[in-house]
Design an enzyme around this catalytic site. Sequence first.
Site, PDB file in Angstrom:
ATOM      1  N   HIS A   1     -12.188  10.931   0.876  1.00  0.00           N
ATOM      2  CA  HIS A   1     -11.156  11.543   0.030  1.00  0.00           C
ATOM      3  C   HIS A   1     -10.404  12.676   0.715  1.00  0.00           C
ATOM      4  O   HIS A   1      -9.267  12.994   0.338  1.00  0.00           O
ATOM      5  CB  HIS A   1     -11.802  12.038  -1.273  1.00  0.00           C
ATOM      6  CG  HIS A   1     -10.865  12.185  -2.423  1.00  0.00           C
ATOM      7  ND1 HIS A   1      -9.498  12.263  -2.285  1.00  0.00           N
ATOM      8  CD2 HIS A   1     -11.105  12.256  -3.766  1.00  0.00           C
ATOM      9  CE1 HIS A   1      -8.932  12.397  -3.482  1.00  0.00           C
ATOM     10  NE2 HIS A   1      -9.887  12.387  -4.393  1.00  0.00           N
TER      11      HIS A   1
ATOM     12  N   ASP B   1       0.177  -6.162  -2.433  1.00  0.00           N
ATOM     13  CA  ASP B   1       0.303  -7.619  -2.292  1.00  0.00           C
ATOM     14  C   ASP B   1       0.060  -8.014  -0.834  1.00  0.00           C
ATOM     15  O   ASP B   1       0.846  -7.656   0.047  1.00  0.00           O
ATOM     16  CB  ASP B   1       1.708  -8.043  -2.746  1.00  0.00           C
ATOM     17  CG  ASP B   1       1.950  -9.542  -2.639  1.00  0.00           C
ATOM     18  OD1 ASP B   1       1.045 -10.279  -2.187  1.00  0.00           O
ATOM     19  OD2 ASP B   1       3.068  -9.975  -3.010  1.00  0.00           O
TER      20      ASP B   1
END
Length: 455
Positions: free
Chosen positions: A167, A384
């Site tokens: 993170h 995608d």
Amino acid sequence: MPTTPTQSLVFTVRRAKPELISPAKPTPYEFKQLSDIDDQETLRCQIPGIQFYRHDPSMQGRDPVKVIREALAQTLVFYYPFAGRLREGPGRKLVVECTGEGVVFIEADADVTLEQFGDALRPPFPCLEELLFEPAGSGRILHCPLLLIQVTRLKCGGFIFGLRLNHTMSDGAGVVQFMIAVGELARGAGAPSVLPVWQRHLLNARDPTRLTCTHREYDEVIDTKGGNITPLEDMVSRSFFFGRTEVSAIRRFVPHHLSQSTTFEVIIACLWRCRTIALQFDSNEEVRMMSVVNARKMFNPPLPSGYYGNVIAYPAAVTTAGKLCENTNLGYALELVRKAKEEVNEEYLRSVADLMAIRGRPVLTVVGTFCVSDNTRAGFGKVDFGWGKPAYGGPAECVARGIPRTGSFYIPCKNSKGEEGIAVGICLPVPAMEIFVKELDFFLKNTPERQEIHF
């Protein structure tokens, strides 16, 4: 209350040996400092994400593992710091040594179809540890790979893309930018449409440092009741779904002058109140509600569009348990939540960076805290790889791993009827969860029974 079929779903995953994917071309060897917003103690954790993709007949003969592996190597040419390792400098300051060693990649196959996960795809997911396998010793913050990716083929021709991120390197928006870049290269692009920008110095502490805002989220609070040391095995997490019907029911308790409040604000104000009652705080005890705010669009001049570091703040609404819970009208809680969110702007984030330098990176307050990260606009649903948009994309867990007792995710999803809505994870001791459900039922009593997921 019904649970989804995934609760009892069990399947086998066969994994290849983890490998390191390094950049497809030579990259610079250098040291890059993280910003003072990146370099917070609270962000020294790993966050898991997961994307589910359906079978696409037009991709027949294309192997998602091979496609993503090659695109990942190409993307790391542009995002080469991800292929490095974190080190600590003087004062524990984090710096990336750009070694080009690479990120962990795991190829896998599962004897399950996407349909078997049920219609309501949302955390918690069954066998998550199999879909995002963590090799021993790979999850440390320092001297370890900064990304881990597992691509699991499914029997139906679909696949699952699991990702674990250090993170300190990026927030949700930053890692989505990286994933979209992998997708673009997987679909044949020669370079990402948005080129990555490091420039972490833009969010470093000022010289001289100056605190210009109040940051109650970093208050030092002693846990006198031991409420934050309950063993996790004695706690239960559930994911609650809020569709149009549930939100309308809760809005009945919102005063007219606050009727323009967002769905996020209304749901979170309600859950904060229910959770506080469930934990049975003394009326004079202080409680906090923190919402994770993406401050990217609040800078003038704007941050570079390709900036992929952390640009988040945790503004805190603070009150006493008594004031929060004394009446069923949500106006008081809602005003506090709205006011805290509205405090965040460029100056607020710069003041946080200065606070980190002045106080030596204090941790977020967890005593009496409920912290929610809104993932509805992060963009996970846009990723995608050539097989279209995901059936689900976002956090792999419904509670925040770094602060599991206090941190929740606010996740866009659909229920089993195909209705769009929001799922919010709640983690509480077992007795408190029973009280929480009763309190929430008070707000939803004229609505159909909610779905929950147990794990």
